[in-house]
Design a protein around this motif. Structure first.
Motif, PDB file in Angstrom:
ATOM      1  N   ALA A  55      37.788  70.687  65.400  1.00  0.00           N
ATOM      2  CA  ALA A  55      36.867  70.625  64.265  1.00  0.00           C
ATOM      3  C   ALA A  55      36.517  72.010  63.750  1.00  0.00           C
ATOM      4  O   ALA A  55      35.359  72.392  63.709  1.00  0.00           O
ATOM      5  N   ARG A  73      38.826  80.358  59.462  1.00  0.00           N
ATOM      6  CA  ARG A  73      37.729  81.137  60.033  1.00  0.00           C
ATOM      7  C   ARG A  73      38.057  81.582  61.450  1.00  0.00           C
ATOM      8  O   ARG A  73      38.758  80.879  62.174  1.00  0.00           O
ATOM      9  N   GLU A 122      33.142  83.440  63.437  1.00  0.00           N
ATOM     10  CA  GLU A 122      32.597  82.938  62.176  1.00  0.00           C
ATOM     11  C   GLU A 122      32.259  81.452  62.273  1.00  0.00           C
ATOM     12  O   GLU A 122      31.256  80.987  61.723  1.00  0.00           O
ATOM     13  N   GLY A 158      28.527  79.930  61.803  1.00  0.00           N
ATOM     14  CA  GLY A 158      28.235  78.908  60.800  1.00  0.00           C
ATOM     15  C   GLY A 158      27.328  77.818  61.355  1.00  0.00           C
ATOM     16  O   GLY A 158      26.508  77.263  60.628  1.00  0.00           O
ATOM     17  N   ARG A 203      23.641  79.715  62.612  1.00  0.00           N
ATOM     18  CA  ARG A 203      22.697  80.100  61.547  1.00  0.00           C
ATOM     19  C   ARG A 203      21.821  78.931  61.095  1.00  0.00           C
ATOM     20  O   ARG A 203      20.703  79.138  60.639  1.00  0.00           O
ATOM     21  N   HIS A 224      21.885  79.868  54.439  1.00  0.00           N
ATOM     22  CA  HIS A 224      22.456  81.082  55.019  1.00  0.00           C
ATOM     23  C   HIS A 224      23.791  80.760  55.707  1.00  0.00           C
ATOM     24  O   HIS A 224      24.791  81.453  55.544  1.00  0.00           O
ATOM     25  N   ALA A 225      23.798  79.634  56.452  1.00  0.00           N
ATOM     26  CA  ALA A 225      25.022  79.219  57.147  1.00  0.00           C
ATOM     27  C   ALA A 225      26.130  78.896  56.145  1.00  0.00           C
ATOM     28  O   ALA A 225      27.280  79.318  56.320  1.00  0.00           O
ATOM     29  N   LYS A 235      29.712  80.695  55.636  1.00  0.00           N
ATOM     30  CA  LYS A 235      30.977  79.974  55.758  1.00  0.00           C
ATOM     31  C   LYS A 235      31.894  80.300  54.577  1.00  0.00           C
ATOM     32  O   LYS A 235      33.099  80.444  54.742  1.00  0.00           O
ATOM     33  N   LEU A 236      31.306  80.397  53.373  1.00  0.00           N
ATOM     34  CA  LEU A 236      32.117  80.726  52.192  1.00  0.00           C
ATOM     35  C   LEU A 236      32.613  82.161  52.242  1.00  0.00           C
ATOM     36  O   LEU A 236      33.783  82.439  51.968  1.00  0.00           O
ATOM     37  N   ALA A 270      33.134  84.018  54.731  1.00  0.00           N
ATOM     38  CA  ALA A 270      34.071  84.301  55.817  1.00  0.00           C
ATOM     39  C   ALA A 270      35.505  83.887  55.463  1.00  0.00           C
ATOM     40  O   ALA A 270      36.438  84.262  56.153  1.00  0.00           O
ATOM     41  N   LEU A 271      35.648  83.096  54.407  1.00  0.00           N
ATOM     42  CA  LEU A 271      37.002  82.625  54.065  1.00  0.00           C
ATOM     43  C   LEU A 271      37.672  83.594  53.103  1.00  0.00           C
ATOM     44  O   LEU A 271      37.143  83.909  52.051  1.00  0.00           O
ATOM     45  N   ARG A 272      38.874  84.002  53.482  1.00  0.00           N
ATOM     46  CA  ARG A 272      39.634  84.873  52.611  1.00  0.00           C
ATOM     47  C   ARG A 272      39.893  84.178  51.277  1.00  0.00           C
ATOM     48  O   ARG A 272      39.904  84.778  50.224  1.00  0.00           O
ATOM     49  N   SER A 296      39.397  68.676  58.492  1.00  0.00           N
ATOM     50  CA  SER A 296      39.484  69.368  59.784  1.00  0.00           C
ATOM     51  C   SER A 296      38.598  68.710  60.841  1.00  0.00           C
ATOM     52  O   SER A 296      38.730  68.990  62.016  1.00  0.00           O
ATOM     53  N   GLY A 297      37.691  67.835  60.421  1.00  0.00           N
ATOM     54  CA  GLY A 297      36.763  67.238  61.382  1.00  0.00           C
ATOM     55  C   GLY A 297      35.493  68.067  61.552  1.00  0.00           C
ATOM     56  O   GLY A 297      34.574  67.676  62.263  1.00  0.00           O
ATOM     57  N   LEU A 298      35.463  69.232  60.876  1.00  0.00           N
ATOM     58  CA  LEU A 298      34.305  70.122  60.983  1.00  0.00           C
ATOM     59  C   LEU A 298      33.019  69.441  60.518  1.00  0.00           C
ATOM     60  O   LEU A 298      31.925  69.750  60.995  1.00  0.00           O
ATOM     61  N   THR A 311      29.092  69.902  61.600  1.00  0.00           N
ATOM     62  CA  THR A 311      28.085  70.292  60.622  1.00  0.00           C
ATOM     63  C   THR A 311      26.921  69.308  60.632  1.00  0.00           C
ATOM     64  O   THR A 311      25.759  69.703  60.667  1.00  0.00           O
TER      65      THR A 311
END
Lengths: 289, 259
Positions: A83, A88, A92, A96, A99, B11-12, B16-17, B19-21, B87-89, B93
């Protein structure tokens, strides 16, 4: 402490979880065991407030997970799958999550160190399964939670990693945390867990200590006085079947007790063998029935 | 004290944004292409001496690219949500922030906070570069009527469309599905409707669709046909309405459906 009460989850016409009730106590590693598709992951997701139960209720630390103000400190979870956003880095990814709670960066770095990912700056898309798993475990521990829930934590880990997980789980339980881990492998649970919840088809099949499950195992007893021994053992509560002349299969009594009973009645025993892989068999029996 | 608060979730999401290239690649690409397109059009229009350079023309030449690259920003908005599902993230979250509306709100704010300044800058530079090919007397300044508003509109319109994308992403969850619906809504629907609706109906309806309302935010008119485009005020309201509708629909689905 996790309490699950009458939990039901239906997806359309299929029932994934069918009236589960159990408690997971603090201070020990509880294994959540069942074949693939038994409803383990669905149950874990309901405990974490991700999936909405069709009926019933799950609480963590006394109230539903979603009602906690700092949920990551109440329960940390590793769920199936990597997940992580591919783009990242491990740091990072953890930041995420950290924070959202105001968990300091120093905690993130300490955890990366603990799971062996410190100093790795490559992006998660290139991680091996094992590294992904380690990152997931770091994420679960982020809030220093009282309850740790890990879905198939040893999946994809090399032998070193498996040993590391076992040690870690033992330590977490010794610190007084509630630890719930799922697996479809009895052999893994036998060495990792102190207590077992066995489920099949969404129903609870057993809520038992590992040792208690072991006594369901059988022993083979070879004796010239088999008929007499059989009567005596049955009289003591064991379930005995005659395999062949002079060979008994005894269930419900461990070898020490069988030996003692035989000696008490001065019966000769040629062979007394606990049947190997009995835990696996006990599990298969439970699941099949 | 360690607990979830909205500023922390924001802030998180910002982190996250950043940190992404791909975030920076996308913003860079949009900036370079929009400015380059504005410059090319401005140059082309003034190749022959005596070319017409009305304020409306200057503005539309500068901001043509805004229109086109809104699509890219929309895709970005979509993937802020669908990327987490694939991604399952999203489960991590939502485990960290069980109040899913707060997650959507933070993503909305994060996208706006990052994209609005970038698009404003792109708008200013596009106008400067594009009209640099026009005679100095014809060039627009910040004091000219509608210019400042058009620049602000050029910053806001693409972000509004991106937020519609964000809502669609939450509503539909799958990148491919959400992208298809977004393109249908933003590109195909206006074209098809303008061809199929009778002009008497189309003139009254088409100006309310998202892309037309968004365009009205950064257009300057010469007092031409007032029926085909909304005035900036109503256009802002209509655009905001579409954004709220998309986000509300996405929010309801986030809340109701298991991730």
């Amino acid at each position: 402490m996790i309490e699950v009460d009458g939990l039901v989850k239906r997806f359309g016409t299929t029932t994934a979880v069918d009236g589960l009730s159990f408690e997971v106590r603090a201070g020990r590693v509880t294994g959540f065991l069942g074949p693939n598709g038994a409803g383990k992951s669905t149950t874990m997701r309901m405990i974490l407030g991700l999936d909405r139960p069709t009926a019933g209720r799950a609480t963590v630390g006394g109230k539903p997970y979603r009602e906690h103000r700092a949920p990551l400190t109440v329960a940390g979870a590793l769920l199936e799958g990597k997940a992580v956003h591919r783009g990242r880095t491990a740091q990072e990814h953890l930041l995420g999550l950290a924070r959202t709670h105001g968990i300091p960066r120093s905690r993130v770095d300490a955890l990366l160190d603990e799971v062996g990912l410190a100093g790795i700056t490559k992006r998660a898309g290139t991680f091996s399964l094992g590294m992904g798993q380690r990152l997931g475990i770091a994420a679960a521990l982020l809030g220093d939670p009282a309850v740790v829930i890990l879905d198939e934590p040893v999946n994809g880990l090399d032998p070193d990693g498996v040993l590391w997980i076992r040690t870690l789980l033992g330590r977490l339980a010794a610190e007084g945390r509630t630890v719930l881990i799922s697996s479809h492998l009895m052999s893994e649970m036998a060495v990792t867990a102190d207590h077992l919840l066995v489920i099949g088809n969404g129903r609870l099949l057993a809520d038992t200590g590992i040792d208690a499950l072991l006594t369901r195992a059988t022993s083979l007893v070879r004796s010239p006085d088999a008929t007499r021994l059989r009567e005596v053992l049955t009289g003591q509560g064991a379930t005995v079947t005659t395999r062949e002349t002079g060979l008994l299969e005894v269930a419900g009594m461990d070898v020490e007790r069988i030996g003692a009973v035989a000696a008490e009645h001065r019966l000769v025993v040629y062979e007394l063998t606990p049947v190997k892989a009995s835990l696996e068999q006990a599990y298969m029996e439970l699941v099949r029935s | 004290m360690i607990k979830v608060t909205f500023p922390r979730v924001l802030h998180a999401e910002l982190g996250k944004l950043r940190a992404l290239r791909s975030t920076w690649v996308l913003f860079g690409t949009i900036a370079i292409l929009t400015v380059a397109l504005a410059g090319t059009i401005g140059w082309n229009a003034n190749r022959l001496p005596g070319a017409s350079n009305t304020p409306a023309e200057l503005i539309s030449r500068a901001f043509l690219g805004i229109d086109v690259f809104s699509l890219l920003l929309g895709a970005f908005g979509i993937m802020m949500v669908t990327g987490e599902y694939s991604s399952g993230l999203i489960r991590s979250t939502f485990a960290a922030v069980p109040r899913r509306a707060a997650v959507l709100g933070a993503k909305t704010a994060a996208l706006a906070v990052l994209a609005v300044p970038v698009m404003l800058l792109v708008g200013v530079v596009s106008l400067v570069v594009s009209q640099s090919f026009a005679p100095a007397a014809a060039r627009l300044g910040a004091g000219d009527p509608g210019v400042l508003r058009a620049i602000v509109g050029a910053g806001a319109a693409p972000v509004a469309l991106a937020l519609i994308g964000l809502g669609l992403g939450a509503l539909l969850r799958h990148t491919a599905t959400a992208l298809t619906v977004y393109v249908l809504l933003i590109l195909v629907a206006p074209a098809v409707l303008s061809q199929t609706l009778p002009a008497s109906v189309g003139d009254h309806v088409l100006k309310y669709i998202p892309v037309a309302a968004a365009q009205a935010l950064y257009a300057v008119r010469d007092g031409g046909n007032p029926f085909t485009m909304l005035n900036p005020g109503p256009a802002a309201l209509v655009t905001a309405g579409w954004v709220l509708l998309a986000l509300a629909a996405g929010g309801i689905v986030l809340w109701r459906r298991d991730p």
